[in-house]
Design an enzyme around this catalytic site. Structure first.
Site, mmCIF file in Angstrom:
data_model
loop_
_atom_site.group_PDB
_atom_site.id
_atom_site.type_symbol
_atom_site.label_atom_id
_atom_site.label_comp_id
_atom_site.label_asym_id
_atom_site.label_seq_id
_atom_site.Cartn_x
_atom_site.Cartn_y
_atom_site.Cartn_z
ATOM 1 N N VAL A 150 0.804 -1.221 0.000
ATOM 2 C CA VAL A 150 0.000 0.000 0.000
ATOM 3 C C VAL A 150 0.841 1.278 0.000
ATOM 4 C CG1 VAL A 150 -2.036 -1.033 1.061
ATOM 5 C CG2 VAL A 150 -0.210 -0.102 2.515
ATOM 6 N N TYR A 151 2.156 1.171 0.143
ATOM 7 C CA TYR A 151 2.981 2.377 0.140
ATOM 8 C C TYR A 151 2.948 3.012 -1.249
ATOM 9 C CZ TYR A 151 5.060 0.890 4.616
ATOM 10 O OH TYR A 151 5.258 0.515 5.916
ATOM 11 N N GLY A 152 2.458 4.244 -1.301
ATOM 12 C CA GLY A 152 2.326 4.917 -2.591
ATOM 13 C C GLY A 152 1.388 4.196 -3.527
ATOM 14 N N ASP A 153 0.407 3.478 -2.985
ATOM 15 C CA ASP A 153 -0.528 2.687 -3.793
ATOM 16 C C ASP A 153 0.218 1.722 -4.715
ATOM 17 O OD1 ASP A 153 -2.820 3.901 -2.709
ATOM 18 O OD2 ASP A 153 -2.654 5.580 -4.104
ATOM 19 N N GLY A 154 1.299 1.145 -4.215
ATOM 20 C CA GLY A 154 2.066 0.186 -5.004
ATOM 21 C C GLY A 154 3.294 0.769 -5.658
#
Length: 327
Positions: free
Chosen positions: A52-56
């Protein structure tokens, strides 16, 4: 950089880990490349990310940099799955979601396996044995080398680790747990850390600098280029700008002045050398911030400084997480 074993496993990690929470959002590819190369050249191995970091984007960016910049074999890649962008269900620990998320992470990372795979958080809606079976399947299929959890409370951690240990050779031992832990947040010392120590799990502290507050940058004002001034990260920093935090930061600054080092170095050395800690995960946004964190490698705090910092930041221990006979 010194290497440490993660819990009672054969996995060795650098005693400082590089976090990628801001990659692909506040940290662009050029800054990420500079940090990854500097970290590797300093002997760092543990790179921590999540789906989920930076939406992938954080995983994708790390995948683009591996091999082309730093050999994949030299890195211990850690990622997480289970957090979902659903306001009605923040965490999905179902076997189907977790395994699908792992496959997606591997595709973004451009690798056949991750060295350490975490369940990002406990899902009360999914039977725990189902969540843990996803870890077993990931390890047995070779998609993950080691398994871990993140943000589990003391009882959740003990239940999960004990379940895995109950069938050795069939279920994979939990290697570690990632939890927020710093001089400003010592809650894990009540039950999580004792459970991890007893069950042979290494602790990977996140936000070891108190979300940046322990660097002392917020003592007088909020720097315009800081997380505290960021629209999406200001709520993350705000809880540690109270009077209690100010008192602890003042003590860290006093210790730093006496040792002729920086508050960052004092705070990071303190957490790095706590019992049960394998590697605090730092999350710099720039190469300069990373260099400051890496400079702590040669620092060991004197015992009297550690005791003073322990005292000023001591968490409240009451029944039942304290020996009842002393109450």
């Amino acid at each position: 950089m010194e290497q440490r074993y993660l819990g009672r496993t054969g996995l060795r990690v650098s005693r400082i880990g590089l976090g990628t929470l801001t990659w692909g959002r506040d940290t662009d590819e050029h800054a990420a490349a500079a940090m990854l190369k500097a970290f590797w050249e300093a002997g760092g191995t543990l790179i921590d990310t999540a789906d989920v970091y930076g939406d992938g984007e954080a995983e994708y960016l790390l995948g683009q940099l591996m091999d082309g910049l730093v050999p994949r074999r030299d890195l211990v890649v850690s990622t997480k799955a289970g957090s979902v962008p659903d306001p009605d269900r923040r965490f999905d620990g179902s076997r189907g979601h977790l395994l699908a998320a792992l496959d997606a992470s591997l595709a973004r990372l451009g690798t056949e396996y991750v060295d350490l795979w975490h369940v990002h958080a406990y899902d009360p809606e999914t039977p725990l044995e189902e969540t843990l079976q996803a870890l077993d399947l990931a390890v047995s299929s070779g998609r993950a080398r080691y398994a871990a959890v993140s943000n589990f409370s003391g009882w959740q951690l003990a239940k999960a680790a004990t379940w895995q240990l109950a069938a050795p050779g069939t279920r994979t031992r939990l290697a570690g747990t990632q939890m927020e832990y710093s001089l400003l947040q010592r809650g894990v010392e009540r039950e999580v850390l004792p459970a991890a120590l007893d069950l042979g799990m290494g602790l990977l502290p996140s936000s070891p600098l108190g979300r940046g507050v322990l660097t002392g940058k917020y003592r007088r004002t909020t720097p315009p280029d800081s997380r505290g001034a960021s629209e999406h990260l200001a709520p993350f920093v705000e809880p540690y700008l109270d009077d209690t935090a100010t008192r602890i930061v003042d003590a860290v600054t006093t210790a730093a002045d006496g040792l002729a080092v920086t508050p960052l170095q004092v705070a990071l050395a303190w957490i790095r050398d706590r019992p049960g800690v394998a590697a605090p995960i730092v999350g710099p946004r720039t190469a300069q911030q990373l260099a400051a964190a890496l400079s702590v490698e040669a620092l060991t705090l004197p015992d009297e400084i550690c005791r003073a910092l322990d005292d000023v930041s001591a968490p409240v221990h009451r029944y039942p997480d304290h020996d009842w006979s002393t109450l």
